[in-house]
Design a protein around this motif. Structure first.
Motif, short mmCIF file in Angstrom:
data_model
loop_
_atom_site.label_atom_id
_atom_site.label_comp_id
_atom_site.label_asym_id
_atom_site.label_seq_id
_atom_site.Cartn_x
_atom_site.Cartn_y
_atom_site.Cartn_z
N ASP A 140 14.56 6.05 -2.78
CA ASP A 140 13.64 6.66 -2.17
C ASP A 140 12.57 6.02 -1.36
O ASP A 140 12.14 6.63 -0.42
CB ASP A 140 12.66 7.40 -3.35
CG ASP A 140 13.73 8.33 -4.31
OD1 ASP A 140 14.59 9.01 -3.57
OD2 ASP A 140 13.53 8.50 -5.53
N ALA A 141 12.24 4.97 -1.50
CA ALA A 141 11.48 4.11 -0.63
C ALA A 141 12.20 3.45 0.67
O ALA A 141 11.45 3.76 1.52
CB ALA A 141 11.09 2.63 -1.59
N LEU B 238 22.53 6.33 -0.83
CA LEU B 238 23.39 7.18 -2.03
C LEU B 238 23.11 6.90 -3.36
O LEU B 238 23.28 5.71 -3.63
CB LEU B 238 24.78 7.17 -1.59
CG LEU B 238 25.30 7.83 -0.09
CD1 LEU B 238 27.02 7.73 -0.18
CD2 LEU B 238 24.90 9.30 -0.33
N ASP B 239 22.64 7.78 -4.17
CA ASP B 239 22.33 7.48 -5.54
C ASP B 239 23.78 7.85 -6.23
O ASP B 239 24.48 8.64 -6.47
CB ASP B 239 21.70 8.48 -5.99
CG ASP B 239 19.87 8.35 -5.58
OD1 ASP B 239 19.54 7.23 -5.87
OD2 ASP B 239 19.50 9.37 -5.22
N ASP B 240 24.05 6.67 -7.06
CA ASP B 240 25.21 6.54 -7.97
C ASP B 240 24.70 6.99 -9.16
O ASP B 240 25.02 7.99 -9.85
CB ASP B 240 25.93 5.36 -7.84
CG ASP B 240 27.15 5.28 -8.86
OD1 ASP B 240 27.78 6.51 -9.05
OD2 ASP B 240 27.66 4.47 -8.93
N ASP C 86 0.87 -1.43 0.11
CA ASP C 86 -0.11 -0.23 -0.13
C ASP C 86 0.91 1.31 0.06
O ASP C 86 0.58 2.38 -0.83
CB ASP C 86 -0.84 -0.03 1.24
CG ASP C 86 -2.06 -1.09 1.15
OD1 ASP C 86 -2.29 -1.25 -0.19
OD2 ASP C 86 -2.77 -1.28 1.99
N ILE C 87 2.02 1.30 0.75
CA ILE C 87 2.68 2.20 1.03
C ILE C 87 3.63 2.55 -0.26
O ILE C 87 3.83 3.54 -0.88
CB ILE C 87 3.71 2.45 2.11
CG1 ILE C 87 2.70 2.31 3.41
CG2 ILE C 87 4.64 3.44 2.23
CD1 ILE C 87 1.68 3.16 3.52
N LEU C 88 4.16 1.47 -0.88
CA LEU C 88 5.05 1.46 -2.13
C LEU C 88 3.94 2.25 -3.42
O LEU C 88 4.54 2.97 -4.14
CB LEU C 88 5.37 0.09 -2.42
CG LEU C 88 6.52 -0.44 -1.41
CD1 LEU C 88 6.65 -1.86 -2.12
CD2 LEU C 88 7.84 0.41 -1.66
N VAL C 89 2.93 1.75 -3.05
CA VAL C 89 1.98 2.47 -4.28
C VAL C 89 1.61 3.87 -3.88
O VAL C 89 1.75 4.82 -4.90
CB VAL C 89 0.61 1.51 -4.32
CG1 VAL C 89 -0.47 2.20 -5.27
CG2 VAL C 89 0.88 0.23 -4.87
N GLU C 90 1.48 4.06 -2.58
CA GLU C 90 0.86 5.62 -2.23
C GLU C 90 2.09 6.40 -2.76
O GLU C 90 2.00 7.65 -3.04
CB GLU C 90 0.35 5.53 -0.97
CG GLU C 90 -0.18 6.96 -0.59
CD GLU C 90 -0.70 7.14 0.88
OE1 GLU C 90 -1.88 6.47 1.00
OE2 GLU C 90 0.11 6.98 1.91
N ARG C 91 3.19 6.01 -2.24
CA ARG C 91 4.29 7.06 -1.97
C ARG C 91 5.08 7.26 -3.50
O ARG C 91 5.97 8.12 -3.74
CB ARG C 91 5.45 6.59 -1.01
CG ARG C 91 4.67 6.79 0.26
CD ARG C 91 4.59 7.85 0.78
NE ARG C 91 3.63 7.88 2.05
CZ ARG C 91 4.09 7.99 3.20
NH1 ARG C 91 5.53 7.86 3.41
NH2 ARG C 91 3.39 8.00 4.23
#
Length: 722
Positions: free
Chosen positions: A62-63, A73-75, A50-55
């Motif tokens: 980001d999740a 950290l985003d490479d 539910d939260i993966l869909v809502e967010r």
């Protein structure tokens, strides 16, 4: 029903209710929790579907940042080369976190090179589970800090087809189609996900396609088998050579025309098969599985050699022969890594009422080839042309190093229930062998065969108290470890990183709509493995720096109001953590462990009207961290000996060495969705954005300065056809 952004571990207990023949919690081979989750004597957190869909997270990072104690950290902009850290573990390439998909390891080679180059897309996940400072006995290796399990969606009783389409700025587009069904005793899931968009720099663009399928067959009421298969393919313009301080100050997102990096690409292919068998009676459970995976990860880069410091921010090569012009001059290098994993395991549970005895054994074998080849002058290398190992061109040196590991591990757990108390002693033992065979390096023979063997014993003791309604209090102490990284390790024999990890915490769900989850922790680490923020001769450097310790607190809170007006309710979610990780001996005594931020957290505020409409805003904070062992504060452009360079010097521009402190940052993200019925089909129209203020910040100092992702906004729709 109340919904929380970070669902308490208790929600997983519902999965046990579907097993009619068992009188106790069955093994769920896709899950990381032994028994029902409310019996987990440690910090256990989940993000549910539910939260993966809502967010609507743009990337998996980001999740995950919603979970207290986790840092990402985003490479690359989409997080395909994952960077996940738990508590005192540096996030770079997720090398100190055991990554699982449905319980199967997905680190590239857990005992050799634990880099994360693949994670499943969020669209096909029903849940993400995180064990922090727990699970040392059942799961290994890489079990010092935390274990993350990505659980794929399961078959539905009635056929459901989900279609999702998205489009946004930065030339972003997404597609996702999934079909779930059950026909008699056979359940099926089929999924396809595609995502494409511009990267962080002007020359970067990422495209991946992900295919997944699973079949679950209930042979009898007591016995079932399952088979799943995954194929993920990425084709991206991407390069790890980042910017000098002078270049970053002049144009922080520009690489075009730097040294022809627009020709650099990466082309991973990932394959995985997983076969499971489960049997259970009133008191016995047996689950077995066989799994295999292959990761083929070629990367193609221009090799520009040296550049003049005095010319920066313009890159001027000292030797014109190295200037890459397609079809004319310069050289491209192919850096290909091939990983193959094969494993088998069996787990047993005997339930004796007030005592639950669990044990298991696992075999694991990895093969890993680290290859380098090169092209002729002006030859463009890519996924269809990987160059040659041998040739007359001496501008780039070919090499081949072969690694392999063999491991056997076993564990035993004995959970003893005494009224409201559960006491669980446990023991895990691992025996593994690592081999490194450098066949050749350029025109010279390699260093030959090196070998290392290790036997690791990991005891554990956990206590859980359930005497307060809807509340669990837990405490545990456990030994964990991370194998030394055989690829570019300091030397053989290899010293694993050994830790003693302790924690005390509680979780509670109150009828008022309040949820609280908190834990304090302390870890003592011997022979801390650290990756330095630069390369020498194209090799990363990972060393056993010194002993270290880390301590801190993780805090998660959630609250949802009763309906305030016309069925609209408000909700708030907080995830915050403090981690102090410092060396305790040697020349770096008292310095902070590189890559570990002391402060991290997210705060989300939102409104929702049942399942019809929702909107929320999230502030995400990551504290500062140092890139090097000496905790250099200001950005310093250095040579391979970590000495500052002067205007008269030359530097390896492809392998820039920048030391310094990465400053803290706080970025905003938001999303909203509205669901309506069109022709009897539920359709959600949604919009999601991250880094809404388009803040420029430094994300990492690996091979130079790399900024964080720019503002991205994605519009889309999701339809469920039944």
């Amino acid at each position: 029903m109340k919904r929380f952004a970070i669902a308490p571990a208790l929600i997983l207990a519902a999965a046990a209710a579907s097993a009619e023949t068992a009188t106790f919690d069955p093994i769920i081979v896709e899950s990381t929790f032994e028994g029902s989750a409310n019996q987990t004597p440690g910090a256990a957190r989940s993000i549910d579907e539910d939260i993966l869909v809502e967010r609507r997270p743009y990337s998996l990072h980001d999740a995950l940042e919603q979970i207290p104690g986790l840092r990402t950290l985003d490479d690359d902009a989409m997080g395909r080369r994952s960077g996940i850290g738990v508590r005192g573990a540096p996030p770079r390439r997720s090398r100190k976190v055991l990554l699982l998909e449905d319980g199967v390891p997905i680190n590239a080679a857990p005992y050799l090179d634990s880099s994360g180059h693949y994670t499943p897309p969020t669209q096909r996940l029903e849940r993400v589970d995180a064990l922090k400072g727990a699970g040392h006995v059942i799961y290994g290796p890489i079990n010092n800090y935390g274990i993350i399990n990505f659980r794929n969606k399961q078959p539905t009783e009635t056929p459901v087809t989900t279609v999702e389409l998205g489009s946004g700025n930065l030339n972003t587009s997404s597609r996702h189609v999934m079909h779930q069904r059950t026909d008699g005793a056979v359940g099926t899931v089929l999924s396809y996900t595609s995502f494409a968009g511009d990267g962080i720099f002007d020359i970067e663009r990422t495209r991946y396609d992900d295919y997944f399928g699973s079949i679950d067959w209930a042979l009898t009421e007591q016995q079932s088998i399952g088979l799943s298969a995954t194929f993920a393919r990425e084709r991206s313009n991407y390069d790890e050579s980042n910017l000098t301080p002078q270049e970053f100050a002049a144009a922080p997102y520009r690489k075009k025309n730097r040294f022809a990096q627009e020709n650099n690409t990466i082309a991973p292919d990932y394959y995985k098969l997983d076969l499971t068998h489960q049997w259970q009676s009133n008191s016995w459970q047996i689950s077995s599985r066989v799994f295999a995976s292959r990761l083929f990860r070629p990367r193609f880069t221009v090799d520009p050699d040296e550049a003049e410091v005095s010319a920066l921010p313009d890159v001027v090569l000292t030797d014109p022969e190295y200037r890459f012009v397609p079809g004319e001059s310069g050289v491209m290098v192919s850096r290909t890594r091939e990983y193959e994993n094969l494993g088998a395991e069996s787990r047993f549970v005997l339930d004796l009422g007030a005592q639950r005895l669990s044990w298991g054994v696992q075999l694991h074998r990895s093969l890993f080839d680290d290859k380098r080849s090169f092209g002729e002058p002006g030859e463009v290398l890519d996924a269809n042309n990987r160059g040659n190992f041998r040739g007359e061109n001496d501008l780039a040196a070919a090499r081949l190093t072969k690694y392999q590991s063999s491991a056997v591990s076993a564990y035993v757990l004995d959970r003893i229930d005494l009224g409201n108390w559960s006491i669980t002693p446990g023991l895990r033992a691992e025996r593994y062998e690592v081999k490194k065979d450098e066949r050749f390096r350029g025109n010279d023979p390699g260093s030959g065969l090196e070998r290392d063997e290790q036997t690791i014993v990991l005891p554990s003791l956990a206590v859980l108290y359930r005497g307060i309604e809807n509340t669990q209090i837990f405490a545990n102490v456990a030994r964990g470890y991370t194998p030394a990284f055989a690829r570019t390790a300091d030397s053989f024999p290899l010293d694993p990183e050994i830790g003693i990890n302790t924690q005390l915490g509680f979780r509670t769900v109150r009828p008022s709509g309040l949820y609280v989850d908190a834990a304090v922790f302390y870890s003592r680490i011997e022979d801390t493995v650290v990756q330095l923020p630069f390369t020498i001769d194209d090799d990363n450097l990972r060393v056993n720096a010194a002993d270290s310790d880390s301590y801190g607190i993780d805090l998660g809170m959630g609250y949802e109001t009763q309906p305030l007006w016309r069925g609209i309710s408000g909700f708030a979610d907080l995830g915050a953590s403090y981690t102090r990780a410092r060396f305790t001996d040697g020349l770096v005594d008292g310095n902070r462990v590189p890559g570990v931020s002391e402060h991290a957290g997210t705060l989300t505020l939102g409104l929702r009207a049942g399942d019809r409409w929702h909107a929320s805003l999230t502030a995400s904070h990551l504290g500062d961290y140092f890139s090097d062992l000496l905790n250099t504060r200001d950005f310093v452009l250095a040579d391979e000996d970590r000495e500052p360079v002067s205007q008269d010097d030359e530097i390896e521009i492809r392998e820039v060495v920048v030391l310094g402190r990465v400053a803290s940052r706080t970025v905003l993200s938001a999303r909203s969705g509205f669901t309506t019925s069109l022709g009897g089909t539920d359709v959600e129209f949604w919009v999601a954005g991250r880094n809404l203020t388009d803040r420029l910040y430094v994300n990492d100092l690996e091979n130079g300065i790399r900024p964080g992702p720019r503002r991205s906004v994605l519009f889309g729709l999701t339809a469920q056809l039944q």
